[in-house]
Design a protein around this motif. Structure first.
Motif, PDB file in Angstrom:
ATOM      1  N   ILE A   1      93.378  26.662 -23.192  1.00  0.00           N
ATOM      2  CA  ILE A   1      93.396  25.764 -22.025  1.00  0.00           C
ATOM      3  C   ILE A   1      92.798  26.495 -20.814  1.00  0.00           C
ATOM      4  CG2 ILE A   1      94.940  24.578 -20.391  1.00  0.00           C
ATOM      5  CD1 ILE A   1      96.811  24.145 -22.932  1.00  0.00           C
ATOM      6  N   ARG A   2      93.211  27.750 -20.617  1.00  0.00           N
ATOM      7  CA  ARG A   2      92.674  28.534 -19.480  1.00  0.00           C
ATOM      8  C   ARG A   2      91.169  28.693 -19.602  1.00  0.00           C
ATOM      9  NH1 ARG A   2      96.169  31.639 -16.328  1.00  0.00           N
ATOM     10  NH2 ARG A   2      94.565  33.165 -15.826  1.00  0.00           N
ATOM     11  N   GLN A   3      90.732  29.008 -20.823  1.00  0.00           N
ATOM     12  CA  GLN A   3      89.300  29.255 -21.037  1.00  0.00           C
ATOM     13  C   GLN A   3      88.492  27.987 -20.765  1.00  0.00           C
ATOM     14  OE1 GLN A   3      88.105  32.153 -21.655  1.00  0.00           O
ATOM     15  NE2 GLN A   3      86.134  32.000 -22.657  1.00  0.00           N
ATOM     16  N   GLN A   4      89.016  26.840 -21.278  1.00  0.00           N
ATOM     17  CA  GLN A   4      88.291  25.574 -21.081  1.00  0.00           C
ATOM     18  C   GLN A   4      88.155  25.269 -19.600  1.00  0.00           C
ATOM     19  OE1 GLN A   4      90.551  22.744 -23.287  1.00  0.00           O
ATOM     20  NE2 GLN A   4      89.579  23.286 -25.216  1.00  0.00           N
ATOM     21  N   VAL A   5      89.255  25.473 -18.868  1.00  0.00           N
ATOM     22  CA  VAL A   5      89.213  25.153 -17.443  1.00  0.00           C
ATOM     23  C   VAL A   5      88.316  26.146 -16.712  1.00  0.00           C
ATOM     24  CG1 VAL A   5      90.598  24.974 -15.342  1.00  0.00           C
ATOM     25  CG2 VAL A   5      91.507  24.110 -17.487  1.00  0.00           C
ATOM     26  N   SER A   6      88.482  27.437 -17.029  1.00  0.00           N
ATOM     27  CA  SER A   6      87.754  28.425 -16.235  1.00  0.00           C
ATOM     28  C   SER A   6      86.283  28.538 -16.624  1.00  0.00           C
ATOM     29  CB  SER A   6      88.436  29.790 -16.321  1.00  0.00           C
ATOM     30  OG  SER A   6      88.475  30.192 -17.648  1.00  0.00           O
ATOM     31  N   THR A   7      85.899  27.987 -17.781  1.00  0.00           N
ATOM     32  CA  THR A   7      84.483  28.057 -18.133  1.00  0.00           C
ATOM     33  C   THR A   7      83.770  26.725 -17.930  1.00  0.00           C
ATOM     34  OG1 THR A   7      84.936  27.562 -20.428  1.00  0.00           O
ATOM     35  CG2 THR A   7      84.782  29.888 -19.860  1.00  0.00           C
TER      36      THR A   7
END
Ligand SMILES: Nc1ncnc2c1ncn2[C@@H]1O[C@H](COP(=O)(O)OP(=O)(O)OP(=O)(O)O)[C@@H](O)[C@H]1O
Length: 517
Positions: free
Chosen positions: A429-435
């Motif tokens: 979830i973090r990766q999807q949002v931050s990328t």
């Protein structure tokens, strides 16, 4: 190639960008008369990581083909390859390691830091900074990183250190001060009371701590706080820091705990109609310090307390706890809908008290299938079954969570699987949002990923900066453009891009301007 117009246009210079494709694309600015191409990703330096890797691979080949010469020159103390080539060489080797959760190599994931190479001595050191200290594949990463770099012909010594990103929410600016050093906040929720929500919350939290994470538990159940019964810390009272006006959490085995049950005399005062406000205050004024995971044991139901809590707290994900009865399905569905409205992904369902074993047989006293119905109907990807276990009940009452009392037991194994699921899903979830929006320095373009698709746009940084519509760039009354075209250098590059909420990003520019788009 498809040309797309994005965002409000700058007077005289509306910009067009292309959709990037595996074959490359064109980023351009359309001035009033002509389309001037800035760069073509097929032909210039503007190659993707993949292209870059191909280049490194061929470099690798040429290095391998001359192993003997280079080995001899290393031995003679002369530099075997240039520092630039050596770094590319190491990065190319490391890009063979794929993160199983993100499906991308660890170089593209940005895990490789502090690279230090002494090519004349054949020494390489670097740090792998993972998204969480509880990463279930960290040992594999360390081992593989050592292995692939050591295989390079000129390398004699590899030193890999492992670390985790500092604890920080993805949307730091929107988060109350007290929660700005917490990476992930996970709600454990159920719609009915007594289904085992607190049991799951507490055991999940201690499992995550056992995996190496910094963890806290917030017991948001004001009317029936379970945490004080389920853990047995020496000091059972929350203390106040009168100067900072903060609350110091109780500590048990390194996990930070805040519950009304630890509020002592204050409990009587805190109970009352202002429950939501008090919950928020307690949660946001606690001195949590740096945490990788804060587990919130939600009160049962889907009432006002939940809504206000979810609005104040940037929940990363929710775990739903239910029991197998058919009636539970209706309750759980309510909970899933509530989280869905609040844009909080439900990552797992725990079906508690599923079965027990007796007389050599497995019994299902509450029937079967409500958990799997939830998983199927709502597309929640993970289902975990917990049996009815006298030890689980006893450990809850004794103040020692089952995963601490019996870390090798069957129940602990299920919690271990749940812990891995939470770690992986939160990281995704973090990766999807931050990328979603990133700056690609190699092609000097801002990449914008289209949600739920492999498509992405490339934006020209200067054009994005020129198209700022804030009061600093456009007169709010007259609409006149204050920021002039030439005020923005053609080669301006963003210093930092951070997501804000689900739809906006803030971009820091070298001239000190922070643009929200
Ligand atoms: N799988 C299990 N086997 C045996 N006992 C269990 C199991 N799960 C929970 N219990 C026991 O059931 C009781 C209720 O559990 P728990 O307090 O976790 O539920 P809850 O949903 O949080 O309840 P509440 O909403 O009232 O806080 C506790 O005594 C707990 O020890």
């Amino acid at each position: 190639m498809q040309l797309l117009q994005v965002g409000p246009t700058f007077p005289k210079t509306p910009f067009l960008i292309s959709k990037s494709s595996p074959n490359g694309g064109v980023v351009g600015i359309l001035s009033s008369k002509k389309l001037s191409l800035l760069y073509d990703t097929n032909h210039s330096l503007a190659s993707s990581h993949r292209h870059e890797r191909c280049k490194w691979a061929s470099l690798n080949q040429s290095i391998s083909s001359s192993i003997s010469t280079k080995a001899a020159s290393v031995d003679a103390g002369a530099p075997a390859i240039s520092p630039v080539t050596a770094e590319k060489d190491v990065l190319a080797a490391l890009s063979e390691i794929i993160d199983p959760d993100f499906g991308t190599d660890i170089v593209s994931c940005g895990f490789v830091k502090d690279m230090n190479i002494d090519e004349s001595m054949g020494e390489v050191s670097f740090r792998l900074e993972l998204t969480t200290p509880a990463c279930p594949v960290k040992d594999m990463f360390e081992e593989k990183a050592n292995e692939v770099v050591a295989k390079l012909p000129w390398v004699k010594n590899v030193n890999v250190t492992m670390s985790a990103q500092p604890a920080k929410p993805v949307f730091a600016e929107q988060v109350p001060m007290g929660l700005r050093t917490i990476s992930n906040i996970v709600a454990v929720s159920s719609c009915k009371g007594g289904v085992g929500k607190s049991t799951v919350a507490v055991n999940l939290a201690f499992t995550l701590a056992g995996m190496g994470a910094r963890v806290g538990i917030f017991d948001a159940d004001v009317y029936g706080p379970s945490l004080p019964t389920m853990v047995s810390p020496e000091n059972r009272l929350l203390e106040m820091n009168p100067e900072k006006r903060t609350i110091i959490p109780v500590d048990y085995l390194g996990v930070k705990l805040v519950s009304f049950g630890f509020a002592g005399e204050g409990r009587a005062i805190m109970r009352g109609p202002m429950v939501s406000g008090v919950i928020n205050q307690l949660l946001t004024t606690a001195e949590w310090g740096e945490l990788d995971y804060l587990v919130i044991d939600m009160p049962p139901g889907t009432g006002d307390i939940h809504l206000t809590l979810c609005q104040v707290v940037p929940l990363s994900a929710a775990v739903i706890v239910t029991t197998p009865q058919k009636l539970s399905f209706i309750d759980v569905a309510k909970g899933v809908r509530m989280f869905s409205k609040l844009k909080v992904p439900c990552i797992a369902v725990v079906e508690n008290m599923c079965h027990f074993d007796a007389d050599g047989k497995r019994h299902y006293p509450f029937g079967r299938g409500s958990g799997s119905q939830v998983v199927e109907q709502f597309g929640i990807p993970h289902l975990f079954d917990l049996p009815i276990r006298p030890t689980l009940s006893a450990s809850g009452d004794s103040g020692i969570p089952e995963v601490v009392a019996d870390p090798q037991g069957e129940v602990s194994k299920t919690f271990q699987e749940l812990g891995v699921c939470v770690v992986q899903q939160c990281a995704k979830i973090r990766q999807q949002v931050s990328t979603a929006v990133t700056y690609d320095k190699s092609i000097k373009a801002i990449r914008v990923k289209v949600p739920d698709s492999d498509d992405e746009f490339l934006l020209h940084p200067a054009t994005v900066r020129r198209n700022d519509r804030s009061a600093q760039s456009v007169d709010e009354w007259t609409g006149e453009q204050k920021l002039k075209y030439n005020d923005v250098p053609e080669d301006i590059e963003p210093e930092d891009i951070r997501p804000m909420g689900n739809y906006a990003v803030s971009i820091d520019w070298p001239d000190g301007f922070c643009q929200v788009s």
